[in-house]
Motif scaffolding. Sequence first.
Motif, mmCIF file in Angstrom:
data_model
loop_
_atom_site.group_PDB
_atom_site.id
_atom_site.type_symbol
_atom_site.label_atom_id
_atom_site.label_comp_id
_atom_site.label_asym_id
_atom_site.label_seq_id
_atom_site.Cartn_x
_atom_site.Cartn_y
_atom_site.Cartn_z
ATOM 1 N N TRP A 26 77.767 83.015 -10.597
ATOM 2 C CA TRP A 26 76.957 82.740 -9.730
ATOM 3 C C TRP A 26 75.569 82.752 -9.112
ATOM 4 O O TRP A 26 74.453 82.183 -8.889
ATOM 5 C CB TRP A 26 77.954 82.467 -8.156
ATOM 6 N N PHE B 279 83.667 79.425 0.736
ATOM 7 C CA PHE B 279 84.173 79.831 -0.840
ATOM 8 C C PHE B 279 82.867 79.287 -1.853
ATOM 9 O O PHE B 279 81.694 78.130 -0.701
ATOM 10 C CB PHE B 279 85.231 78.996 -0.995
ATOM 11 N N SER C 201 80.963 76.802 -4.717
ATOM 12 C CA SER C 201 81.283 76.220 -5.735
ATOM 13 C C SER C 201 80.760 76.513 -7.098
ATOM 14 O O SER C 201 80.248 77.393 -7.369
ATOM 15 C CB SER C 201 80.220 74.931 -5.416
ATOM 16 N N SER C 202 81.618 76.091 -8.116
ATOM 17 C CA SER C 202 81.706 76.538 -9.828
ATOM 18 C C SER C 202 80.319 76.401 -9.964
ATOM 19 O O SER C 202 80.081 75.672 -9.377
ATOM 20 C CB SER C 202 82.584 75.832 -9.593
ATOM 21 N N LEU C 203 80.328 76.723 -11.212
ATOM 22 C CA LEU C 203 79.122 77.105 -11.751
ATOM 23 C C LEU C 203 78.307 75.601 -12.438
ATOM 24 O O LEU C 203 77.274 75.622 -12.621
ATOM 25 C CB LEU C 203 78.893 78.542 -12.882
ATOM 26 N N GLY C 204 79.674 74.827 -12.686
ATOM 27 C CA GLY C 204 79.415 74.472 -13.623
ATOM 28 C C GLY C 204 79.017 74.459 -15.223
ATOM 29 O O GLY C 204 79.171 75.528 -15.129
ATOM 30 N N GLU D 208 84.898 76.090 -13.995
ATOM 31 C CA GLU D 208 84.827 75.670 -13.331
ATOM 32 C C GLU D 208 85.811 75.418 -12.084
ATOM 33 O O GLU D 208 86.878 74.786 -11.467
ATOM 34 C CB GLU D 208 85.533 74.824 -14.649
ATOM 35 N N ARG D 209 85.795 77.347 -11.969
ATOM 36 C CA ARG D 209 87.053 77.079 -10.450
ATOM 37 C C ARG D 209 85.847 77.672 -9.071
ATOM 38 O O ARG D 209 84.742 77.424 -9.428
ATOM 39 C CB ARG D 209 88.231 78.945 -10.810
ATOM 40 N N SER D 210 85.948 77.038 -8.508
ATOM 41 C CA SER D 210 85.654 77.456 -7.450
ATOM 42 C C SER D 210 85.030 79.112 -6.977
ATOM 43 O O SER D 210 86.630 79.608 -7.075
ATOM 44 C CB SER D 210 85.784 76.853 -5.862
#
Lengths: 301, 421
Positions: A63, A129, A131-134, A224-226
């Motif tokens: 991240w 938390f 956010s995911s990387l995308g 795709e996971r927080s």
Amino acid sequence: MDLAALGDCLGTSSCLIFQTVGGLKIGLLMFLVASGLTLIFGVLGVINFAHGSFYMLGAYLAWQTMALTDNFYLAVLAAALGVGLFGVLFERGFMSRVYRGDVLVQILLCYAFILILDDLVIIVWGEEFLSSLGIPDAFHRPPLFVGGAIVPVFHLFIIGFSTLVAVALWLFMTRTKWGKITRAAEQNPLMVSALGINTSLLFAGIFALGSLLAGLGGALAASERSISSGMGFSVVLESFIVTVIGGMGSIGGAFVAALLIGMTRSFGAIGFPLFTDGLMFVLMCLVLVLRPQGLMGRSGG
Amino acid sequence: MTSSHDGISRRSVLKGASAAAAAATFGFPAIVRAQSATSIKLGIPTILSGRVAQLGISSTNAVKMAVDEFNAAGGLDGRMIELLIRDTKAKPEEAARVVRDFINSEGVDVVFNCEASSASFAVQEVVREAGTFCTHCCSETSSLSADPAIHSENSFRFARQGIHDAVASATYAAEMGKKKGIKKWMAVSPDYAYGRDSVEQFFNVLQQVDPEAEIVGYGWPKLFEPDYTQIITQVLQKQPDAVYSALWGGDLVSFIDQGALYGLFSGIEFFGINLADYTTMSAVRELPEGLHSGTRYIAAFPDTEANHAFDAAYHERWGDHPTNWAWQSAAGIDFLIAAIKETGSTDSGALAEAMRGMKRPSPFGADGTLTMRAEDQTVVNYALGWGTTVPKEPFLIDIASTDWSTVYEFETAWKKSQGYI
């Protein structure tokens, strides 16, 4: 329980493909992390319970790199190498001092690191938390339709990449000199040492590789996971189950077990929606009772 | 000499004794008054660590803003509000211990409770026993104020409620259902008390307002589940027209991010009751357009000057947007200060009397006012609505306000069904 739905699903190609791809993705991500755990156990004989925290560290490092460079691949690479390096420091500075100690001491040391790392990421990245990387831009496209089933392109990438890692790991273990030494050290570390091989270096290297796999798994999962403190807990539990089912120390076993669990979860969600997690534990219990050494583990010992 | 000495001594002893008696009769309360005159003590149990720490922090932020203003204006005849804030780590037993300590050792005038549901019930037990004045600013579980078995004369709730939200969600969903031809519904909700209650109440009201609504399946991911692939595939297999979800925070973000990979939201209408929270919406990598969400807290609803001003003031001081807990705590402290000013005291009974039925102008009111309903001592007429998402600020558009008369109607029926009235 909905066996009719499961039967319907197994009978139609779209559902079969759809669930299989989902199961492969879950299973292979699980394999990346679990293979590191089982590799370390196989050679060093210690169970690194902090392995889930290494996975978490991988997610956070990815991240951070993503935030700095906006490059997904670089983020994954940095996470894998960063956690690998951390693994070496952890092994040299702490774990190597308790190899001969009681198992309880090893577990306590790992547990201490779980708590320390959970707090450390809060101090550095905050309690909220992340956010995911995308997913990388190249995969920003509508999902494919294969035989009537929806297949996200990015999941194919995860499946392909994880399979490559599995193959590379297999080639390393069977075809290279260091792989042979590693396997020899699994059998008889004293003899390997007596033959003039620097086992300290070998152990540190194996620990680095195992940790690197955890970091890699964490970074890919973070696409795709927080990301949050404590996210490693459920992962280390799953990895442990994979390791037990596959046979402690067996990478091939971990591969088969991870896919088995991926499929169990994917198809279990159709047939036993309220008992999906339960199925995983039933599988583990069956293996423990019928084949205690695991699917591909060595018996005796 | 000796005798006179004795006499003097006796007299002085008597004098001393009478002085002591006088002090005991008049002096002691004076000392107590003098001490308490220094401050009005508010004890705040809340969550300052762990996964939802952001909510507890936002609650105390909102309270600090109002209290600083009150104190800067001279307090209550020089009596300033003093805040005692304690982290309970979201544990009910810890919350009960903290509140007991507030009451017995710190002598707080008010327990300003900023706890989530499970701990709020523990707090309610303690304040009910002690008779301390208490505001609940964060628990959304309806029974906390609706159930007469745990009612306390001195406890007041300043928070949205599950049953109100269920009515707002279901009436909005039914209307959308008519517009978009939604018949088949599925639920995806976290597998614990809140997630299951929310789904049950939603479908209960939905099937009353839209008898044709059919429930085709449930997905119950674990709380804090990292991977939703199996739930998403389950949804795609069942092929519902719409999904209702009470997922929140990081879990909701993961579900949306992962669902988007499958194109989940292009074919299925998604109704997420907890989506419209700044922390959640700004964290979704690419917030899909056209998801339906309840309004937790956003500056755009109600779209009034007062609400935008609150958001701006909060943002200026804390560098962040308010949360749902922040507006609720802001409403609670506003009513409390009004009651303290009105009664000129901090006596529990007097405050409670002033609070019951109080109506005040508020940025968070459906019509610019909030009311503390006297019968069950809970706040009503707050801004309640649903809208659809857009990827950038204001994040939520086309917001439809819920009609409170409809809410009251279903709420009464629900209370009867639960045996509360």
